[in-house]
Design a protein around this motif. Structure first.
Motif, PDB file in Angstrom:
ATOM      1  N   GLU A 144     -17.808   9.777 -16.947  1.00 25.81           N
ATOM      2  CA  GLU A 144     -16.915   9.153 -15.501  1.00 25.81           C
ATOM      3  C   GLU A 144     -17.374   8.164 -14.630  1.00 25.81           C
ATOM      4  OE1 GLU A 144     -15.332  13.627 -14.556  1.00 25.81           O
ATOM      5  OE2 GLU A 144     -17.349  13.784 -14.501  1.00 25.81           O
ATOM      6  N   TYR A 145     -18.539   7.803 -14.416  1.00 27.83           N
ATOM      7  CA  TYR A 145     -19.107   6.673 -13.718  1.00 27.83           C
ATOM      8  C   TYR A 145     -18.293   5.374 -14.756  1.00 27.83           C
ATOM      9  CZ  TYR A 145     -22.431   2.727 -12.952  1.00 27.83           C
ATOM     10  OH  TYR A 145     -22.895   0.853 -12.782  1.00 27.83           O
ATOM     11  N   ASN A 146     -18.677   5.225 -15.526  1.00 25.93           N
ATOM     12  CA  ASN A 146     -18.280   3.620 -16.426  1.00 25.93           C
ATOM     13  C   ASN A 146     -17.013   3.727 -16.457  1.00 25.93           C
ATOM     14  OD1 ASN A 146     -20.255   2.704 -16.807  1.00 25.93           O
ATOM     15  ND2 ASN A 146     -20.386   3.903 -19.231  1.00 25.93           N
ATOM     16  N   GLU A 147     -15.587   4.804 -16.216  1.00 20.19           N
ATOM     17  CA  GLU A 147     -14.163   5.105 -16.065  1.00 20.19           C
ATOM     18  C   GLU A 147     -13.673   4.499 -14.647  1.00 20.19           C
ATOM     19  OE1 GLU A 147     -11.123   8.448 -15.299  1.00 20.19           O
ATOM     20  OE2 GLU A 147     -12.373   8.900 -16.747  1.00 20.19           O
ATOM     21  N   VAL A 148     -14.528   4.810 -13.847  1.00 20.67           N
ATOM     22  CA  VAL A 148     -14.684   4.351 -12.513  1.00 20.67           C
ATOM     23  C   VAL A 148     -14.691   2.886 -11.840  1.00 20.67           C
ATOM     24  CG1 VAL A 148     -14.868   4.293  -9.881  1.00 20.67           C
ATOM     25  CG2 VAL A 148     -14.556   6.591 -11.156  1.00 20.67           C
ATOM     26  N   TYR A 149     -16.060   2.419 -12.450  1.00 18.92           N
ATOM     27  CA  TYR A 149     -16.497   0.977 -12.643  1.00 18.92           C
ATOM     28  C   TYR A 149     -15.658   0.499 -13.573  1.00 18.92           C
ATOM     29  CZ  TYR A 149     -20.684  -2.290 -13.496  1.00 18.92           C
ATOM     30  OH  TYR A 149     -20.842  -3.507 -13.649  1.00 18.92           O
ATOM     31  N   ALA A 150     -14.753   0.087 -14.105  1.00 19.48           N
ATOM     32  CA  ALA A 150     -14.322  -0.018 -14.773  1.00 19.48           C
ATOM     33  C   ALA A 150     -12.680  -0.652 -14.205  1.00 19.48           C
ATOM     34  CB  ALA A 150     -13.739   0.121 -16.652  1.00 19.48           C
ATOM     35  N   GLN A 151     -12.254   0.421 -13.607  1.00 17.60           N
ATOM     36  CA  GLN A 151     -11.236   0.488 -12.745  1.00 17.60           C
ATOM     37  C   GLN A 151     -11.600  -0.648 -11.892  1.00 17.60           C
ATOM     38  OE1 GLN A 151     -10.584   4.088 -12.032  1.00 17.60           O
ATOM     39  NE2 GLN A 151      -9.173   5.124 -14.097  1.00 17.60           N
ATOM     40  N   MET A 152     -12.990  -0.784 -11.074  1.00 15.68           N
ATOM     41  CA  MET A 152     -12.847  -1.220  -9.785  1.00 15.68           C
ATOM     42  C   MET A 152     -13.342  -2.399  -9.876  1.00 15.68           C
ATOM     43  SD  MET A 152     -14.409   1.390  -7.372  1.00 15.68           S
ATOM     44  CE  MET A 152     -13.992   1.040  -5.865  1.00 15.68           C
ATOM     45  N   ILE A 153     -14.629  -2.728 -10.810  1.00 19.89           N
ATOM     46  CA  ILE A 153     -15.124  -4.346 -11.478  1.00 19.89           C
ATOM     47  C   ILE A 153     -14.105  -4.280 -12.368  1.00 19.89           C
ATOM     48  CG2 ILE A 153     -17.308  -5.005 -11.852  1.00 19.89           C
ATOM     49  CD1 ILE A 153     -17.748  -3.405  -9.298  1.00 19.89           C
ATOM     50  N   LYS A 154     -13.745  -5.709 -11.676  1.00 20.16           N
ATOM     51  CA  LYS A 154     -12.459  -6.550 -13.067  1.00 20.16           C
ATOM     52  C   LYS A 154     -13.808  -7.407 -14.419  1.00 20.16           C
ATOM     53  CE  LYS A 154      -9.453  -8.036  -9.123  1.00 20.16           C
ATOM     54  NZ  LYS A 154      -9.460  -9.229  -8.090  1.00 20.16           N
ATOM     55  N   GLN A 155     -13.336  -7.538 -15.554  1.00 23.38           N
ATOM     56  CA  GLN A 155     -13.877  -8.669 -16.089  1.00 23.38           C
ATOM     57  C   GLN A 155     -13.605  -9.809 -15.806  1.00 23.38           C
ATOM     58  OE1 GLN A 155     -12.721  -7.873 -19.954  1.00 23.38           O
ATOM     59  NE2 GLN A 155     -11.734  -5.212 -19.885  1.00 23.38           N
ATOM     60  N   PRO A 156     -14.105 -10.903 -16.715  1.00 19.69           N
ATOM     61  CA  PRO A 156     -16.032 -10.320 -17.558  1.00 19.69           C
ATOM     62  C   PRO A 156     -17.041  -9.358 -16.446  1.00 19.69           C
ATOM     63  CG  PRO A 156     -15.746 -12.726 -17.055  1.00 19.69           C
ATOM     64  CD  PRO A 156     -14.646 -12.210 -15.931  1.00 19.69           C
ATOM     65  N   TYR A 157     -17.549  -8.664 -16.996  1.00 20.39           N
ATOM     66  CA  TYR A 157     -18.309  -7.842 -15.972  1.00 20.39           C
ATOM     67  C   TYR A 157     -19.653  -8.084 -15.722  1.00 20.39           C
ATOM     68  CZ  TYR A 157     -15.013  -4.101 -17.819  1.00 20.39           C
ATOM     69  OH  TYR A 157     -13.848  -3.387 -17.701  1.00 20.39           O
ATOM     70  N   PRO A 158     -20.421  -8.078 -14.996  1.00 21.91           N
ATOM     71  CA  PRO A 158     -21.767  -8.511 -14.672  1.00 21.91           C
ATOM     72  C   PRO A 158     -22.514  -7.687 -15.209  1.00 21.91           C
ATOM     73  CG  PRO A 158     -20.040  -7.692 -12.638  1.00 21.91           C
ATOM     74  CD  PRO A 158     -19.377  -6.947 -13.770  1.00 21.91           C
ATOM     75  N   ALA A 159     -23.417  -8.770 -15.761  1.00 19.55           N
ATOM     76  CA  ALA A 159     -24.717  -7.524 -16.437  1.00 19.55           C
ATOM     77  C   ALA A 159     -25.486  -6.606 -15.481  1.00 19.55           C
ATOM     78  CB  ALA A 159     -26.044  -8.485 -16.132  1.00 19.55           C
ATOM     79  N   ARG A 160     -25.786  -5.676 -16.555  1.00 16.99           N
ATOM     80  CA  ARG A 160     -26.296  -4.213 -16.007  1.00 16.99           C
ATOM     81  C   ARG A 160     -26.808  -3.296 -16.483  1.00 16.99           C
ATOM     82  NH1 ARG A 160     -21.221   0.513 -16.278  1.00 16.99           N
ATOM     83  NH2 ARG A 160     -22.540   1.596 -17.722  1.00 16.99           N
ATOM     84  N   ILE A 161     -27.385  -2.768 -15.446  1.00 10.17           N
ATOM     85  CA  ILE A 161     -28.508  -1.889 -16.149  1.00 10.17           C
ATOM     86  C   ILE A 161     -28.472  -0.316 -15.822  1.00 10.17           C
ATOM     87  CG2 ILE A 161     -30.124  -2.478 -14.884  1.00 10.17           C
ATOM     88  CD1 ILE A 161     -32.257  -0.923 -16.503  1.00 10.17           C
ATOM     89  N   THR A 162     -28.310   0.301 -16.087  1.00  8.99           N
ATOM     90  CA  THR A 162     -28.272   1.697 -16.062  1.00  8.99           C
ATOM     91  C   THR A 162     -29.918   3.235 -16.167  1.00  8.99           C
ATOM     92  OG1 THR A 162     -25.436   1.985 -15.996  1.00  8.99           O
ATOM     93  CG2 THR A 162     -26.488   4.130 -15.908  1.00  8.99           C
ATOM     94  N   VAL A 163     -30.192   3.972 -14.749  1.00 12.66           N
ATOM     95  CA  VAL A 163     -30.918   4.307 -15.406  1.00 12.66           C
ATOM     96  C   VAL A 163     -31.144   6.026 -14.718  1.00 12.66           C
ATOM     97  CG1 VAL A 163     -32.516   2.607 -15.652  1.00 12.66           C
ATOM     98  CG2 VAL A 163     -31.765   3.363 -13.222  1.00 12.66           C
ATOM     99  N   PHE A 164     -31.497   6.856 -14.610  1.00 16.45           N
ATOM    100  CA  PHE A 164     -31.287   8.541 -14.660  1.00 16.45           C
ATOM    101  C   PHE A 164     -32.828   8.238 -13.942  1.00 16.45           C
ATOM    102  CE2 PHE A 164     -28.931   7.657 -18.313  1.00 16.45           C
ATOM    103  CZ  PHE A 164     -27.757   7.631 -17.934  1.00 16.45           C
ATOM    104  N   SER A 165     -32.586   8.476 -12.100  1.00 17.24           N
ATOM    105  CA  SER A 165     -33.512   8.900 -11.486  1.00 17.24           C
ATOM    106  C   SER A 165     -32.988  10.257 -10.668  1.00 17.24           C
ATOM    107  CB  SER A 165     -32.898   8.033 -10.649  1.00 17.24           C
ATOM    108  OG  SER A 165     -33.064   6.613 -10.929  1.00 17.24           O
ATOM    109  N   GLY A 166     -34.177  10.490 -10.461  1.00 18.88           N
ATOM    110  CA  GLY A 166     -33.903  11.824  -8.959  1.00 18.88           C
ATOM    111  C   GLY A 166     -33.470  11.004  -7.767  1.00 18.88           C
ATOM    112  N   LEU A 167     -32.016  11.974  -7.210  1.00 16.91           N
ATOM    113  CA  LEU A 167     -31.501  10.974  -5.829  1.00 16.91           C
ATOM    114  C   LEU A 167     -31.463  11.735  -5.311  1.00 16.91           C
ATOM    115  CD1 LEU A 167     -29.229   8.877  -8.229  1.00 16.91           C
ATOM    116  CD2 LEU A 167     -31.432   7.799  -7.143  1.00 16.91           C
ATOM    117  N   GLY A 168     -32.403  12.930  -4.499  1.00 14.37           N
ATOM    118  CA  GLY A 168     -31.974  14.308  -4.025  1.00 14.37           C
ATOM    119  C   GLY A 168     -30.266  14.830  -4.390  1.00 14.37           C
ATOM    120  N   PRO A 169     -29.844  14.812  -2.945  1.00 14.82           N
ATOM    121  CA  PRO A 169     -28.034  14.866  -2.601  1.00 14.82           C
ATOM    122  C   PRO A 169     -27.524  14.399  -3.267  1.00 14.82           C
ATOM    123  CG  PRO A 169     -28.757  13.944  -0.937  1.00 14.82           C
ATOM    124  CD  PRO A 169     -30.049  13.948  -1.750  1.00 14.82           C
TER     125      PRO A 169
END
Length: 128
Positions: free
Chosen positions: A86-111
Motif C-alpha cells: 500500500e505504501y508503494n501504491e501511494v508513493y507511485a501515485q505521488m512521486i513522478k517517474q523517473p523515481y528517486p533512488a530509495r531504500i525502505t527499512v522496517f523500524s519501530g516507530l511508536g504510534p
C-alpha cells in the motif's frame, strides 16, 4: 555554508531538529511522519499516513523553492512489513517517474506507520 529551513505549514514537533537544511545545491529534509500538521496526530492507516507524510515533505520543499520532482534520494521507515504494497501504491501515485533512488527499512516507530526523509538537488529536477 548551510541554511536552516522551517516551513510554517509543516508539523512542528517539540524536538531538537530543523525541517530541512540546505547545503549548497542539496536540501536535506528531516524525517517526516504521517500526522496532521496542526494536531500532530497520526492520520488513518498506511495509505493516509503515506500521503500526509509526502504532503508534509512537499511543504518543506516548497519553503526551499523546490518540488517533489527535485528529490533524488528517499529513505523510508515502515513500522509493518505488510504495509509495503500500500505504501508503494501511494508513493507511485505521488512521486513522478523517473523515481528517486530509495531504500525502505522496517523500524519501530511508536504510534506512526511511516517516516520518510529525502534529499533534494536544487539545480534541476529528476530526468533533466
Amino acid at each position: 555554508m548551510s541554511t536552516i529551513i522551517h516551513a510554517s505549514a509543516a508539523p512542528k514537533f517539540p524536538l531538537p531538529f530543523s525541517h530541512a537544511v540546505r547545503a549548497g545545491d542539496l536540501v536535506y529534509v528531516a524525517g517526516q511522519v504521517g500526522v496532521d500538521p496542526q494536531t500532530l496526530e497520526p492520520i488513518g492507516g498506511i495509505k493516509e499516513q503515506t500521503e500526509q507524510c509526502i504532503r508534509n515533505i512537499e511543504v518543506i520543499l516548497q519553503e526551499a523553492g523546490l518540488t517533489l520532482d527535485h528529490i533524488v534520494k528517499v529513505t523510508t521507515h515502515l513500522a509493518r512489513v505488510e504495509d509495503q504494497p500500500e505504501y508503494n501504491e501511494v508513493y507511485a501515485q505521488m512521486i513522478k517517474q523517473p523515481y528517486p533512488a530509495r531504500i525502505t527499512v522496517f523500524s519501530g516507530l511508536g504510534p506512526y506507520l511511516i517516516e520518510m526523509e529525502v534529499l533534494a538537488y536544487a539545480p534541476s529536477i529528476r530526468g533533466e
